[in-house]
Every structure is written in structure tokens, then in C-alpha cells.
Design a protein around this motif. Structure first.
Motif, PDB file in Angstrom:
ATOM      1  N   ALA A  63      10.051  -7.552  44.802  1.00 51.33           N
ATOM      2  CA  ALA A  63       9.966  -8.256  43.526  1.00 51.33           C
ATOM      3  C   ALA A  63      10.392  -7.340  42.384  1.00 51.33           C
ATOM      4  CB  ALA A  63       8.549  -8.767  43.305  1.00 51.33           C
ATOM      5  N   SER A  67      13.732  -7.936  40.040  1.00 47.00           N
ATOM      6  CA  SER A  67      13.590  -8.058  38.586  1.00 47.00           C
ATOM      7  C   SER A  67      14.532  -7.098  37.871  1.00 47.00           C
ATOM      8  CB  SER A  67      12.139  -7.789  38.170  1.00 47.00           C
ATOM      9  OG  SER A  67      11.270  -8.779  38.683  1.00 47.00           O
ATOM     10  N   ASP A  74      10.947 -12.246  35.556  1.00 44.60           N
ATOM     11  CA  ASP A  74      10.602 -13.297  36.523  1.00 44.60           C
ATOM     12  C   ASP A  74      11.537 -13.310  37.731  1.00 44.60           C
ATOM     13  OD1 ASP A  74       8.630 -14.162  34.712  1.00 44.60           O
ATOM     14  OD2 ASP A  74      10.102 -15.378  33.628  1.00 44.60           O
ATOM     15  N   ASP A  77       9.949 -13.585  41.435  1.00 39.47           N
ATOM     16  CA  ASP A  77       8.847 -14.525  41.673  1.00 39.47           C
ATOM     17  C   ASP A  77       8.826 -15.071  43.097  1.00 39.47           C
ATOM     18  OD1 ASP A  77       7.895 -14.169  39.165  1.00 39.47           O
ATOM     19  OD2 ASP A  77       8.509 -16.123  38.364  1.00 39.47           O
ATOM     20  N   GLN A  78       9.983 -15.124  43.750  1.00 33.99           N
ATOM     21  CA  GLN A  78      10.014 -15.700  45.097  1.00 33.99           C
ATOM     22  C   GLN A  78       9.243 -14.854  46.104  1.00 33.99           C
ATOM     23  OE1 GLN A  78      12.533 -14.374  43.498  1.00 33.99           O
ATOM     24  NE2 GLN A  78      13.971 -13.294  44.854  1.00 33.99           N
ATOM     25  N   PHE A  80       6.268 -13.523  45.417  1.00 29.58           N
ATOM     26  CA  PHE A  80       4.868 -13.524  45.038  1.00 29.58           C
ATOM     27  C   PHE A  80       4.006 -14.147  46.131  1.00 29.58           C
ATOM     28  CE2 PHE A  80       1.279 -15.584  42.739  1.00 29.58           C
ATOM     29  CZ  PHE A  80       0.640 -14.422  42.347  1.00 29.58           C
ATOM     30  N   SER A  82       0.791 -15.984  46.672  1.00 26.06           N
ATOM     31  CA  SER A  82      -0.120 -16.745  45.809  1.00 26.06           C
ATOM     32  C   SER A  82      -1.580 -16.565  46.193  1.00 26.06           C
ATOM     33  CB  SER A  82       0.236 -18.232  45.845  1.00 26.06           C
ATOM     34  OG  SER A  82       0.181 -18.720  47.175  1.00 26.06           O
ATOM     35  N   CYS A 142       7.448  -6.408  35.660  1.00 23.70           N
ATOM     36  CA  CYS A 142       7.183  -7.364  36.746  1.00 23.70           C
ATOM     37  C   CYS A 142       5.814  -7.092  37.374  1.00 23.70           C
ATOM     38  CB  CYS A 142       8.290  -7.269  37.792  1.00 23.70           C
ATOM     39  SG  CYS A 142       7.945  -8.109  39.350  1.00 23.70           S
ATOM     40  N   LYS A 145       3.106  -8.137  34.958  1.00 23.43           N
ATOM     41  CA  LYS A 145       2.957  -9.590  34.898  1.00 23.43           C
ATOM     42  C   LYS A 145       2.055 -10.082  36.024  1.00 23.43           C
ATOM     43  CE  LYS A 145       5.509 -13.719  36.129  1.00 23.43           C
ATOM     44  NZ  LYS A 145       6.773 -14.250  36.656  1.00 23.43           N
ATOM     45  N   TRP A 146       2.311  -9.578  37.237  1.00 25.57           N
ATOM     46  CA  TRP A 146       1.508 -10.021  38.374  1.00 25.57           C
ATOM     47  C   TRP A 146       0.086  -9.491  38.292  1.00 25.57           C
ATOM     48  CZ3 TRP A 146       4.888 -10.134  43.417  1.00 25.57           C
ATOM     49  CH2 TRP A 146       5.964 -11.011  43.209  1.00 25.57           C
ATOM     50  N   ASP A 149      -1.741 -11.710  36.128  1.00 31.09           N
ATOM     51  CA  ASP A 149      -1.973 -13.005  36.767  1.00 31.09           C
ATOM     52  C   ASP A 149      -3.031 -12.938  37.866  1.00 31.09           C
ATOM     53  OD1 ASP A 149      -0.160 -14.229  35.126  1.00 31.09           O
ATOM     54  OD2 ASP A 149       1.503 -14.194  36.564  1.00 31.09           O
ATOM     55  N   ASP A 151      -3.164 -10.540  40.518  1.00 29.05           N
ATOM     56  CA  ASP A 151      -2.817  -9.908  41.791  1.00 29.05           C
ATOM     57  C   ASP A 151      -3.491  -8.539  41.855  1.00 29.05           C
ATOM     58  OD1 ASP A 151      -0.590 -10.099  44.152  1.00 29.05           O
ATOM     59  OD2 ASP A 151      -0.886  -8.028  43.490  1.00 29.05           O
TER      60      ASP A 151
END
Length: 491
Positions: A63, A67, A74, A77-78, A80, A82, A142, A145-146, A149, A151
Motif C-alpha cells: 500500500a 501510494s 489513497d 487502498d486495495q 487494506f 478491513s 498512507c 491514514k490507516w 482509521d 488499523d
């Protein structure tokens, strides 16, 4: 440094020691000592265990790299995950390595390959492919960001990540400057930086215990380097903002660390005497080691242009030093007292200097000694491949001159002068100290041409030719950056 013997070379008979083998062993031990890793020689570093402690999870590595490649936070993102990311093992000491393959002669690409095998390809970034500002703005962003969120592993990596820079002082400064964006934008913590010295002088590396050369002949060197980079204590390093204000025109072929700027105002508390031109241009950059003006910068300028024109002759630190020494002898510095060339006369003819001293907010004019042909403002203990021109001054002398003990995090620059080449040679061999001029929290230099049409300057080993004129002054102002850089100490 000489390369190891190639496979297939004849060996000596049992019980007999070859002179070349003896020299090789001696050279290897000298490299180990100079690199500051001799204290780790008895420690066995398990390769698999080290990799486990440094290796980031694959989804985060991919990731981050996507980026950077797409220049989009972003862009990865593929990859990530979840759910269940808390179950992914997180490295104790996540690490990113920047490597300059042009540094270190033929060793740069070899070192890159070894590092990629030891950690991963995604965590070893070639500076010809990935610029450090791209890593900061996209790759590290990147991960941030995660982490924001939720992670868990991304958060742990962002808090604990460290950077290793394999290159010379210029490469290290480049990376430090880009990491400085994090402080400016409130993105903390800023990752601490360790060094694998591949340059010619490597004064930043020496100052923080990483030595002046890398022991390529020592097979365990990379493992021990990464181990020390992961667990070593951190130290602070002052950095300095430099502004050049010049009357119109532009600097031809400025160094990488000096950028054209729209506008950078000088300190208004010091009035500018004389007329100002209708148009002024600005350049700015960040200094970590030193700024200098005069003959030493002229020698460096000649060397850099020679190396760029004939790179095949500059294949490593030893060759570079020999060429550099030759330029020192050829530029007229050793004959300044016998020449009438105005470009070789003392800087007093063109330079006026003001400083703010320790714990003072007032500018004070400092006279430039008549004999001085190079003025250096130094941040570190090391200059010119490990020399200490300021010297280790005794307490009585410090008190008499109003100085304090020099450190790399004290908010002060040590200003000294070099006379003709003979004086500089004695200073570089540490037989004498340089001519002490001042310690300063801020510096303002005013340069006006007289018979001179140009002055030579350099910052952290990157020189340039600065146009000057007789009608209007060129100003150089240096002030400390509010935020300090963070270094890993290799001692």
C-alpha cells in the motif's frame, strides 16, 4: 576501499600468511573501528530474527509503495485489510532505508541488493526512483491514514518507524530536510535517522557515531548496522535556515539544497545601509553541517564540476580525496600572499558580518580578520572528513572569549576563518585550531563586489558561484529552524 578478492584467486598454503591477506584483514579492522561498530563485533545477529523485527506486513508495504508510485495517499487502498489487522504481527522496529546508488563508487548497487534481500524490496527505496519528499507526502501519509482509521499495525509502525540513509552528507541532509515537513505540518513523531556512510567526507555520519566509511569487507556489517539503527539512542540536531537575497539575476546551476523562493524577508531589526535595487531575487535552503564563503568553497566548486565532467575518475572516497587535494593545490590558495589577483585576496574587501550572540537579541558587527580568505559557520564537531577546526577549547579560553562549549544542539554556530592554504592545511591536520571569530545564534553577511564579480559559497559540501556586483549588496542570513532533527546515535 579495496574490493574483496574475487572467487578463484589463488590462496597461500596452509600455515602461511599472505601479505595481501594480512593487509586485507588490517584494512577490514580499520573500517570496523572507523565505522564505530567494533563494540558490536562480539554480538551475533541472527538474520531471521532481525528480519522479523524490521519487516512490515506485506499489505502495508504494498500500500505504501503504490501510494508513492501513484502520488496519491489513497493509491494503496486495495491492499487494506478491513478486519483482523490486529492479528497481523507488527515489527518491533519498522525500518525504511533510502539508498543513493551513486554514492560509494561501485558499492552502492551491491549494498542495495543486500539490503533488499535482508529486509524487503519495498522497504529499501532507491533515491533515483523514489524521492524522500514523495515518501513523506504519500508513503508515510498512507500509513498515517490507516492508523487514523483504526488499523492497529499501521499505528504501531507510524509510532516506531526509523529511517536509514545510505549515502553521503548531501543525501542525509536531503532526507532530513524532507522529514522536516512533518514538524511544519504537525505530523509527529518525526522518525529518527541513522546513517550508512557512502560519501567522501561523511561528517554528519562521524558526528553521530556511524564513522567515516562503511566496512564493505565485513560480511556481518549490514546486519549489525540495522541492529544498531533499530535500538540505538536518539540525539537532537540543530538545523539552520539560510536565505540569499541578491540584486536581480539568478544563481546559475544552484546546488540541490538551495532553491529559488518567491520571497524571504530578512530580519527587519537590522537596517540595511545603502540603496536597494528595484528587483531582488531570493534563494533558500537548510544547513545541517556548515556554510562557508571564500577559497574553500572555490576549491569545492572546482572539484564538483570535475567530478561531474569525468565521473569515471571519481570512483570512491579515496579517489575523491586525492582529486580534492589536487584542486586545493591548483586554485592558488597556497600562493595568495604572492598574487595580485583580487579574487584571492582577503574576504574583508567584500564581506561585512553581523551576528546575534548567545542569549542576545541585538545584532553586533563582527570584524572579518584581514588575513582570512574563507569564513566557515559550523554546526557540528566534524568538518572536512572528520577534522575539528574549532578545537576542544579549555574552560578559561571559553570564558575569556565569551564562548560556550560547542554542541550540535546548542542553538549556536561556531564561526571561524581560514587563511592561505598552508594555514588551512595545518588546521585540517589538527596541528592548530582555525582562527576563532564568533559563536552566533543568527548571522547576517553582506557581500558587495568591489573588484569581485562573483563569490564562491557552499552549504554542507554543495558549492555554487554567487554573482555579486559593486552597486548593490547581496545578503546571506542564517537563523535556526525552530524544530530540531532527530538522529540515531551509532556509538
Amino acid at each position: 576501499m579495496d574490493s574483496p578478492p574475487s572467487e578463484g584467486e589463488s590462496s597461500t598454503s596452509q600455515g602461511e600468511s599472505s601479505p595481501s591477506l594480512t593487509v586485507s584483514r588490517s584494512s577490514m579492522m580499520e573500517s570496523i573501528r572507523s565505522y564505530g561498530l567494533s563494540r558490536l563485533a562480539g554480538i551475533k545477529i541472527d538474520k531471521d530474527e532481525l528480519r522479523r523485527r524490521l519487516l512490515m506486513p506485506q499489505y502495508l508495504r504494498l500500500a505504501m509503495l503504490d501510494s508513492i508510485t501513484k502520488k496519491d495517499v489513497d493509491g494503496g487502498d486495495q491492499h487494506f485489510i478491513s478486519s483482523g489487522s490486529a492479528d497481523v504481527p507488527c515489527p518491533e522496529y519498522p525500518m525504511i532505508v533510502f539508498i543513493n546508488p551513486r554514492s560509494g563508487g561501485r558499492h552502492g548497487p551491491v549494498l542495495k541488493e543486500r539490503l533488499q534481500k535482508l529486509i524487503s524490496e519495498e522497504q529499501v527505496l532507491d533515491l533515483e526512483d523514489v524521492k524522500p519528499n514523495e515518501f513523506v507526502r504519500y508513503g508515510l501519509a498512507c500509513i498515517e491514514k490507516w492508523a487514523n482509521d483504526g488499523d492497529f499495525c499501521a499505528n504501531e509502525i507510524r509510532q516506531n518507524i526509523r529511517i536509514v540513509v545510505a549515502g553521503g552528507d548531501g543525501t542525509v541532509g536531503w532526507v532530513l530536510g524532507c522529514l522536516g515537513e512533518l514538524n511544519q505540518n504537525g505530523r509527529v513523531p518525526v522518525p529518527p535517522v541513522a546513517i550508512i556512510p557512502l560519501g567522501t567526507g561523511n561528517d554528519l555520519s562521524r558526528s553521530f557515531g556511524w564513522g567515516g566509511s562503511y566496512p564493505f569487507t565485513w560480511k556481518s556489517g549490514i546486519k549489525r548496522t540495522l541492529h544498531r539503527a533499530s535500538v540505538g539512542p536518539v540525539s537532537n540536531l540543530d538545523s539552520w535556515h539560510l536565505v540569499v537575497q541578491m540584486p536581480g539575476g539568478e544563481v546559475a546551476d544552484p546546488p540541490h539544497s538551495l532553491k529559488a523562493a518567491e520571497e524571504c524577508s530578512l530580519d527587519k531589526t537590522l537596517e540595511i545601509e545603502g540603496d536597494l535595487p528595484d528587483k531582488v531575487n531570493f534563494y533558500e535552503g537548510v544547513i545541517y553541517n556548515y556554510f562557508s564563503i571564500g577559497m574553500d568553497a572555490k576549491v569545492a566548486y572546482g572539484f564538483h564540476h570535475f567530478r561531474n565532467e569525468k565521473p569515471h575518475l571519481a570512483q570512491g572516497p579515496l579517489a575523491n580525496k586525492i582529486i580534492y587535494s589536487g584542486y586545493s593545490c591548483s586554485q592558488g590558495w597556497f600562493l595568495t600572499t604572492c598574487t595580485s589577483d583580487p579574487s584571492l585576496r582577503g574576504l574583508k574587501n567584500i564581506l561585512k558580518m553581523h551576528v546575534k550572540k548567545v542569549n542576545s537579541t541585538e545584532w553586533e558587527q563582527i570584524p572579518v580578520p584581514k588575513s582570512v580568505r574563507a569564513v566557515v559557520a559550523l554546526n557540528l564537531h566534524n568538518y572536512g572528513s572528520g577534522r575539528n577546526p574549532w578545537g576542544n577549547l579549555k574552560p578559561k579560553y571559553l570564558e575569556k572569549r565569551g564562548f560556550v562549549e560547542a554542541r550540535s544542539d546548542d542553538g549556536l554556530l561556531e564561526i571561524f576563518g581560514l587563511k592561505e592554504g598552508w594555514h588551512a592545511s595545518f588546521v585540517m591536520t589538527e596541528l592548530i585550531s582555525a582562527k576563532h571569530i564568533a559563536q552566533a545564534a543568527s548571522i547576517r553577511m553582506e557581500i558587495r563586489g568591489g573588484e569581485w564579480k562573483e563569490a564562491f559559497m557552499q552549504m554542507d559540501g554543495e558549492p555554487w558561484k554567487q554573482p555579486i556586483c559593486n552597486y548593490y549588496s547581496t545578503f546571506v542570513e542564517i537563523n535556526r529552524v525552530p524544530f530540531q532533527s532527530v538522529m540515531v546515535n551509532g556509538e
